[in-house]
Design a protein around this motif. Sequence first.
Motif, mmCIF file in Angstrom:
data_model
loop_
_atom_site.group_PDB
_atom_site.id
_atom_site.type_symbol
_atom_site.label_atom_id
_atom_site.label_comp_id
_atom_site.label_asym_id
_atom_site.label_seq_id
_atom_site.Cartn_x
_atom_site.Cartn_y
_atom_site.Cartn_z
ATOM 1 N N GLY A 1 0.805 -1.211 0.000
ATOM 2 C CA GLY A 1 0.000 0.000 0.000
ATOM 3 C C GLY A 1 0.843 1.269 0.000
ATOM 4 O O GLY A 1 1.963 1.290 0.500
ATOM 5 N N SER B 1 -8.574 0.777 -7.247
ATOM 6 C CA SER B 1 -9.804 0.149 -6.750
ATOM 7 C C SER B 1 -9.444 -0.986 -5.790
ATOM 8 O O SER B 1 -8.343 -1.561 -5.881
ATOM 9 C CB SER B 1 -10.607 -0.417 -7.920
ATOM 10 N N PRO B 2 -10.340 -1.323 -4.876
ATOM 11 C CA PRO B 2 -10.074 -2.457 -3.974
ATOM 12 C C PRO B 2 -9.755 -3.744 -4.736
ATOM 13 O O PRO B 2 -8.886 -4.515 -4.319
ATOM 14 C CB PRO B 2 -11.369 -2.591 -3.167
ATOM 15 N N GLU B 3 -10.418 -3.958 -5.862
ATOM 16 C CA GLU B 3 -10.155 -5.163 -6.657
ATOM 17 C C GLU B 3 -8.731 -5.159 -7.206
ATOM 18 O O GLU B 3 -8.058 -6.187 -7.227
ATOM 19 C CB GLU B 3 -11.163 -5.283 -7.823
ATOM 20 N N ARG B 4 -8.290 -3.984 -7.637
ATOM 21 C CA ARG B 4 -6.926 -3.870 -8.181
ATOM 22 C C ARG B 4 -5.894 -4.109 -7.083
ATOM 23 O O ARG B 4 -4.899 -4.806 -7.300
ATOM 24 C CB ARG B 4 -6.732 -2.487 -8.820
ATOM 25 N N TRP B 5 -6.122 -3.545 -5.872
ATOM 26 C CA TRP B 5 -5.213 -3.785 -4.749
ATOM 27 C C TRP B 5 -5.149 -5.277 -4.433
ATOM 28 O O TRP B 5 -4.070 -5.828 -4.241
ATOM 29 C CB TRP B 5 -5.657 -3.016 -3.503
ATOM 30 N N ARG B 6 -6.321 -5.921 -4.374
ATOM 31 C CA ARG B 6 -6.351 -7.369 -4.071
ATOM 32 C C ARG B 6 -5.603 -8.162 -5.138
ATOM 33 O O ARG B 6 -4.889 -9.112 -4.831
ATOM 34 C CB ARG B 6 -7.789 -7.862 -3.936
ATOM 35 N N SER C 1 -0.346 -7.340 1.828
ATOM 36 C CA SER C 1 -1.505 -6.499 2.093
ATOM 37 C C SER C 1 -1.283 -5.088 1.560
ATOM 38 O O SER C 1 -0.171 -4.572 1.585
ATOM 39 C CB SER C 1 -1.772 -6.427 3.599
ATOM 40 N N SER C 2 -2.379 -4.482 1.112
ATOM 41 C CA SER C 2 -2.353 -3.070 0.719
ATOM 42 C C SER C 2 -2.857 -2.188 1.858
ATOM 43 O O SER C 2 -2.910 -0.961 1.710
ATOM 44 C CB SER C 2 -3.208 -2.851 -0.532
ATOM 45 N N ASP C 3 -3.210 -2.774 2.987
ATOM 46 C CA ASP C 3 -3.681 -2.020 4.151
ATOM 47 C C ASP C 3 -2.592 -1.047 4.593
ATOM 48 O O ASP C 3 -1.469 -1.456 4.898
ATOM 49 C CB ASP C 3 -4.026 -2.998 5.272
ATOM 50 N N GLU D 1 -0.273 5.533 0.319
ATOM 51 C CA GLU D 1 -1.362 6.507 0.369
ATOM 52 C C GLU D 1 -1.359 7.478 -0.811
ATOM 53 O O GLU D 1 -2.348 8.144 -1.074
ATOM 54 C CB GLU D 1 -1.349 7.282 1.693
ATOM 55 N N SER E 1 -4.084 5.765 -5.763
ATOM 56 C CA SER E 1 -5.498 5.432 -5.655
ATOM 57 C C SER E 1 -5.835 4.348 -6.678
ATOM 58 O O SER E 1 -5.775 4.592 -7.892
ATOM 59 C CB SER E 1 -6.342 6.678 -5.901
#
Length: 173
Positions: A86, A93-98, A116-118, A88, A91
């Motif tokens: 991750g 999408s959540p799908e792209r991060w996953r 993790s992207s968290d 900050e 930006s």
Amino acid sequence: MSPSLHIFDLDGTLAETWDTSLLPGVVGCLSGLHGPIAVATNQAGVAWNAVEGEPYPAPSDIGRRLVGVAEALPRLKEALWLVAIGDERISLSPERWRGLAAGVTRSASPLRVCTSSDLAWRKPRPGMLLEACRSFGVGPEQALFVGDRREDAHAAEAAQVAFIAAERFFDRT
């Protein structure tokens, strides 16, 4: 009291940045350690690759590099690898991060990798260190984090984990 869990930063601590070459003192020190080992590394270049492309690494590049470092020192094949992708400033999408996280984890097989992207995982935040402690069932007071940057020291402080500079731990001074 010696720590129950040793956690190491990757770049500049165990290996040359963006390389699989181990740094001085790593082989001898890690070979002599008893108990579990974890590696906690920021690898936001994966996200930058998704936005900017070259020269940033693709997820498969990161995974193959982790495997290459572990092959250079078999003790690291047993380690838990925690990879924060991750950032900050990016930006997606959540799908792209996953998808990016899954790509790193998949390409690092057969290592035990959690990606993790968290943003709570990105050092100087404590997320990866706390996850390492949780994974091995030890309290932060039973762990030691070895790193080379100010962000590493801040993450350890935030997690209430003891910290030592890589130069000192590996006797590189």
